[in-house]
Write an enzyme that holds these catalytic residues in place. Structure first.
Site, PDB file in Angstrom:
ATOM      1  N   GLY A 202       0.771  -1.199  -0.030  1.00  0.00           N
ATOM      2  CA  GLY A 202      -0.146   0.077  -0.031  1.00  0.00           C
ATOM      3  C   GLY A 202       0.633   1.270  -0.163  1.00  0.00           C
ATOM      4  N   ASP A 315      13.063  -9.669   6.495  1.00  0.00           N
ATOM      5  CA  ASP A 315      13.058  -8.865   5.047  1.00  0.00           C
ATOM      6  C   ASP A 315      14.156  -7.693   5.667  1.00  0.00           C
ATOM      7  OD1 ASP A 315      12.652  -8.313   2.475  1.00  0.00           O
ATOM      8  OD2 ASP A 315      10.740  -7.322   2.641  1.00  0.00           O
TER       9      ASP A 315
END
Length: 473
Positions: A202, A315
């Site tokens: 997003g 990550d």
């Protein structure tokens, strides 16, 4: 099943064999009148067998026994004398069906494999993975292909994220996520929204609180396209609100309104570490070793806090290291973060960004906290050279090379200190059991060469073109 039934039925008929022999003649006569086709156990067929086989003539008693068995099997259930035969198990539909691709090594093939699906062959050809490499690393090639073609699942949507593994995991509010997601319009509480970034899940906005104009926040807006996306965002919220650490971005609250979920978080106006690296590269400059040491130290502290709660970030990269104008650096984006419980000390889910991924993660092997250590080593290389190793390669070939070439290194190692090279070497060991831990790296002498926070703040302001005298709010 049929053999067992024959055995039971023969035992049942053994006692009445003589009586059934007499009744058999009458049955044969009746069946010859009623049946429109000749049975393999009819008298006519018996006579033929008798004429052709001599001593092997079937007795009428045995034929009657076989005929009784056949009748019990093929007669409608309501005609069965033995009620046990009326109990039948329905045949269920197939479940957990998977299509197996049978592949074998073929040195004459352009890809080194025979039996590969066409799109797999095209992937290998496009990635430049030839037959010699396949011959040398067949299993690694298969693992990489399996990872690349695996359906992209939402990050850890099915993980047991609330599993407590020790007392440290119970020090925060574990109430259901739905109880902290406010079903209200966020525009009732925040104003002056300005888009400052775009991510895979997003957009990110900068906003100001209506109640306190001095309080500025970052707001992540995610469209809830499915229940799976909703669950993935709940996972991220759970991870963020459970971690209270000075080197981790703080989570404030969340709103669900219409088709969107809004995550309200701490705003770090210095931007990401990627922005700093790119700004310096545009001016043909790179981070100095002392600045890299400071960055590694800050990231290690954040990872130490995350790992203390038995979580893996999965990550770690420059995009997910955010900065402020005071020189602070914080880990962000917990969409890939995962919980490790005592029952699941290692994980096998494959997630992350290919160029920063550890080899054991790419190959789908069980992994633990050490995947974050590998990613930190790649991050340090990125800081030193402006980009992670293999960035010019396609993702598929990059993953193949990560699993087959051994640990990456500096392009010009002679330009860097022995301490930095040793730090990298300890982060980038292929065998995770021999790779350094977070605690070991925090004690590494390379970190003692780090610059101070004030110097880093000066660099951040320079890259963001913010004068030094402007105070950070």
């Amino acid at each position: 099943m049929f053999a067992r039934f024959l055995k039971d039925t023969s035992h049942e008929h053994k006692q009445n064999a003589i009586d059934k022999t007499k009744k058999g003649e009458q049955r044969v006569a009746t069946e010859k009148e009623n049946d429109s086709h000749t049975s393999p156990f009819s008298e006519s067929s018996t006579s033929k067998i008798s004429q052709g086989s001599g001593d092997e003539t079937l007795s009428k008693r045995k034929i009657d026994l076989y005929r009784a068995v056949i009748r019990k099997i093929f007669t409608p259930l309501e005609n069965h004398e033995d009620l046990r035969l009326a109990v039948s198990a329905p045949i269920s539909s197939p479940s957990q069906v998977s299509h197996k691709v049978h592949v074998e090594y073929d040195p004459n093939s352009s890809t080194g494999f025979a039996g590969l699906p066409p799109h797999w062959e095209q992937l290998l050809l496009n990635a430049g993975i030839g037959t010699q490499e396949v011959e040398q690393y067949p299993q690694e090639t298969a693992d990489v292909l399996r990872f690349h073609n695996k359906p992209h699942l939402p990050p850890i949507a099915t993980d047991d994220i609330l599993a407590a593994s020790d007392d440290q995991c119970n020090d925060f509010d574990m109430s259901p996520v739905c109880s902290i997601i406010l079903q209200q319009d966020p525009y009732m509480f925040y104003k002056d929204l300005k888009k400052i970034g775009e991510g895979a899940s997003g957009s990110v906005y900068k906003a100001t609180s209506l109640d306190c104009p001095q309080h500025r926040v970052a707001m992540k807006k995610v469209k809830l396209t499915s229940q799976t996306v909703h669950e993935a965002m709940e996972t991220e919220i759970n991870m963020m609100r459970s971690i209270q650490h000075e080197n981790v971005v703080r989570f404030y609250e969340a709103y669900e309104w219409e088709e969107y979920l809004w995550l309200v978080m701490e705003l770090l106006e210095g931007g990401s570490l990627t922005d700093i690296i790119y700004f310096l590269m545009e001016h043909k400059c790179y981070l100095e070793e002392k600045q890299i040491a400071f960055i590694c130290q800050e990231v290690l502290k954040g990872l130490e806090g995350i790992h203390a709660l038995r979580r893996i970030h999965r990550d770690v990269k420059s995009d997910n290291v955010l900065t402020d104008f005071n020189g602070h650096m914080k880990l962000a984006d917990f969409g890939y973060c995962a919980q490790i419980s005592n029952e699941k000390l290692k994980r096998t889910t494959v997630v992350g960004t290919p160029y920063w991924m550890a080899p054991e993660l790419i190959r789908g092997k069980p992994y633990d906290f050490k995947v974050d250590v590998w990613s930190l080593g790649i991050l340090a290389l990125e800081c030193a050279e402006g980009e992670p190793p293999l960035l010019h390669e396609t993702p598929l070939r990059a993953m193949f090379l990560i699993t087959t070439r051994g640990p990456p290194g500096l392009k010009n190692p002679e330009n860097w200190s022995c301490l930095f090279r040793d730090f990298l070497q300890k982060c980038l060991i292929i065998d995770p059991s021999k790779r350094a831990s977070i605690k070991e790296l925090l004690l590494h002498p390379f970190l003692k060469t780090a610059c101070n926070r004030k110097e880093m703040a000066k660099l951040i302001r320079l890259c963001r073109k913010v004068p030094e005298h402007v105070p950070f709010m």
